[in-house]
Design a protein around this motif. Sequence first.
Motif, short mmCIF file in Angstrom:
data_model
loop_
_atom_site.label_atom_id
_atom_site.label_comp_id
_atom_site.label_asym_id
_atom_site.label_seq_id
_atom_site.Cartn_x
_atom_site.Cartn_y
_atom_site.Cartn_z
N ARG A 1 0.83 -1.21 0.00
CA ARG A 1 0.00 0.00 0.00
C ARG A 1 0.87 1.25 0.00
N SER B 1 2.29 1.61 -3.47
CA SER B 1 1.22 1.94 -4.43
C SER B 1 0.77 3.39 -4.31
N CYS C 1 -1.22 6.36 -11.53
CA CYS C 1 -1.97 5.59 -12.52
C CYS C 1 -1.68 6.21 -13.88
N SER D 1 -3.17 7.79 -7.47
CA SER D 1 -2.22 6.72 -7.25
C SER D 1 -2.84 5.43 -7.76
N ILE D 2 -2.01 4.43 -7.98
CA ILE D 2 -2.55 3.15 -8.44
C ILE D 2 -3.40 2.51 -7.35
N ASP D 3 -3.19 2.93 -6.11
CA ASP D 3 -3.98 2.40 -5.00
C ASP D 3 -5.42 2.92 -5.05
N ARG E 1 -0.59 -2.85 -9.37
CA ARG E 1 -0.74 -3.31 -7.98
C ARG E 1 -0.33 -4.78 -7.87
N VAL F 1 3.49 -5.04 -8.02
CA VAL F 1 4.07 -4.64 -6.73
C VAL F 1 3.97 -5.79 -5.74
#
Length: 164
Positions: free
Chosen positions: A45, A48, A53, A60-62, A73, A76
């Motif tokens: 997390r 990420s 993105c 964020s990709i999160d 994700r 990672v």
Amino acid sequence: MSQRGIKLPVAAAIALGALVFAASPGQALQPDEVLPDRKLEQRARDISLGLRCLVCQNQSIDDSDAQVAQDLRRVVRQRLVAGDSDSEIRAYIVERYGDFVLLKPPFNARTFLLWLGPAIVLLGGAVLVLWGRGRSRAGAPALSAAEQAQLRKLLDEREREPPT
């Protein structure tokens, strides 16, 4: 109780619920992506949250639901399970996607315009404004006494005219 008394608490509850929902961070993470090891999941997390993105660009990709964010994700988490360090994972992703994938790219020769661009534009604009103001003052010739008298006469006549 009047009808108005009932609506206000309901409206307040809806507004409060919307505010809480809007203030909470987006959770695009799918349940099947969560690692069973809590420490590894927390590291995933943290990593990420620092990766952009590539579709959304300001998320964020999160926080993103885009397919490319889901894929990143997973990468990672796969690299974490494989035993890579946080810096190795970031380096791996930057190697594939460039510094653009970082939400906070490093200051280097390739990104200096990204970091200094706004300041350069602001300073350039200030220089242009000051140059333009100085030029307009210097470019206006001084009026002779006769021209000043004629200008005063025209302005006085215009003030006496009734508005149209």
